[in-house]
Motif scaffolding. Structure first.
Motif, PDB file in Angstrom:
ATOM      1  N   THR A 140      17.944   9.620  39.696  1.00 38.61           N
ATOM      2  CA  THR A 140      17.410   9.817  38.287  1.00 38.61           C
ATOM      3  C   THR A 140      15.806   9.909  38.314  1.00 38.61           C
TER       4      THR A 140
ATOM      5  N   MET B 189      23.180   8.695  33.428  1.00 36.16           N
ATOM      6  CA  MET B 189      21.842   9.317  33.293  1.00 36.16           C
ATOM      7  C   MET B 189      21.530  10.458  34.283  1.00 36.16           C
TER       8      MET B 189
ATOM      9  N   GLY C  79      10.553  -4.307  28.828  1.00 36.81           N
ATOM     10  CA  GLY C  79      11.671  -5.103  29.596  1.00 36.81           C
ATOM     11  C   GLY C  79      12.532  -4.323  30.505  1.00 36.81           C
TER      12      GLY C  79
ATOM     13  N   PRO D  52      13.893   2.559  37.525  1.00 39.08           N
ATOM     14  CA  PRO D  52      13.251   3.920  37.506  1.00 39.08           C
ATOM     15  C   PRO D  52      13.205   4.058  35.861  1.00 39.08           C
TER      16      PRO D  52
ATOM     17  N   MET E  38      23.507   4.582  35.464  1.00 37.50           N
ATOM     18  CA  MET E  38      22.531   5.535  36.130  1.00 37.50           C
ATOM     19  C   MET E  38      23.168   6.855  36.503  1.00 37.50           C
TER      20      MET E  38
ATOM     21  N   HIS F  36      17.598  -8.769  34.721  1.00 37.73           N
ATOM     22  CA  HIS F  36      16.063  -8.090  34.819  1.00 37.73           C
ATOM     23  C   HIS F  36      16.110  -6.607  34.304  1.00 37.73           C
ATOM     24  N   ASN F  37      17.022  -6.280  33.448  1.00 33.34           N
ATOM     25  CA  ASN F  37      17.183  -5.143  32.721  1.00 33.34           C
ATOM     26  C   ASN F  37      17.091  -3.775  33.670  1.00 33.34           C
ATOM     27  N   ILE F  38      17.923  -4.071  34.595  1.00 35.95           N
ATOM     28  CA  ILE F  38      18.235  -2.901  35.758  1.00 35.95           C
ATOM     29  C   ILE F  38      19.207  -2.030  35.413  1.00 35.95           C
ATOM     30  N   ALA F  39      19.357  -0.943  35.161  1.00 38.61           N
ATOM     31  CA  ALA F  39      20.477  -0.361  34.613  1.00 38.61           C
ATOM     32  C   ALA F  39      21.557  -0.452  35.982  1.00 38.61           C
TER      33      ALA F  39
ATOM     34  N   ILE G 231      18.931   5.612  41.887  1.00 46.68           N
ATOM     35  CA  ILE G 231      17.785   5.464  41.532  1.00 46.68           C
ATOM     36  C   ILE G 231      16.885   6.530  41.726  1.00 46.68           C
TER      37      ILE G 231
END
Lengths: 177, 77
Positions: A45, A127, B12, B16, A124, A116-119, A42
């Motif tokens: 990125t 990314m 949604g 980050p 990541m 919760h749409n957290i990658a 997190i």
């Protein structure tokens, strides 16, 4: 003794813009626990998105997140192999630092993250590569754990040592995760 | 007010990702172009302020309607 003009300049320069943000971020990725690899990714990125020159330096257990997911056992001798047997490498196979419950914890965390749409850490990591984050594996840890370059994912920089990391860190914000 | 060059929908998505996707999207625009971002993550509000401050892009508009945050960013020239 009189201070030369050049010296004054280097001393004054960092204070010129009091609120100028740091433009470099160095993260020492030490842990291979899912709940620490996540913030490593997190912050990396986000740092790159902020326009910061970002480096992730992977050392000790952190290196296991860089092992290709399809690799089950790594290492060249029985001790190194034992380590990878007890602690499965690969970013999709990381254990939680707490509440692991033989893999039930990570499965639950990944489910919550998806809701919760957290990658995920693996998304990541990709990314981070796309954003130009420098991923540097620690040579010494690779040797100790018996990890070869071909055990690790593509897109990594050349393996390096503490001096390289400290050099990068001299004018950077550093995080140890 | 000049027209928005591109709209990025990150509704949604969570931290980050809104700023990561924005950083990627703005690369394709020219200096001075306006990028509109639609987000639902309340954390995006302080994050977009921080992001524009750090990157030098300008946050020209910011509003909220029915839980959707709208940001308009002008790419730095």
């Amino acid at each position: 003794m009189a201070t030369s003009e050049a010296e004054v300049e280097t001393k004054v320069a960092p204070h010129e813009h009091d609120h100028a943000p740091h433009k470099k971020l160095v993260i020492i990725a030490w842990s291979g626990d899912l709940d620490k690899v996540w913030p490593q990714m997190i912050m990396a990125t986000a740092g790159a998105a902020m326009g910061m020159e970002t480096t992730l330096f992977f050392t000790f257990w952190g290196l296991f997140a860089l092992v290709k997911d399809e690799k089950r056992i790594t290492g060249e001798n029985w001790m190194q192999r034992m380590v990878s047997m007890m602690d499965r490498p690969g970013i999709d196979h990381l254990a939680l630092g707490k509440m692991n419950f033989a893999g039930a914890g990570p499965a639950m965390m990944k489910h919550l993250a998806k809701d919760h749409n957290i990658a995920s850490p693996s998304e990541m990591l990709q990314m981070a590569v796309d954003l130009g984050v420098k991923l540097v594996p620690c040579q010494m840890s690779m040797d100790m754990l018996g990890l070869k370059r071909e055990d690790l994912i593509d897109g990594l920089g050349e393996p390096a040592g503490a001096a390289t990391m400290l050099m990068e860190a001299q004018d950077a914000i550093t995080l140890f995760i | 007010m000049s027209a928005v060059a591109k709209t990025l929908d990150v509704k949604g998505l969570n931290c980050p990702l809104p700023i990561v996707k924005t950083a990627q999207a703005i690369k394709e625009l020219a200096a001075g172009d306006l990028l509109e971002i639609l987000a639902t993550d309340p954390g995006a509000v302080p994050d977009f302020n921080a992001w524009t401050k750090s990157t030098g892009n300008e946050l020209v508009e910011q509003s909220e309607e029915a839980g959707v945050y709208r940001f308009v960013v002008k790419k730095k020239g």
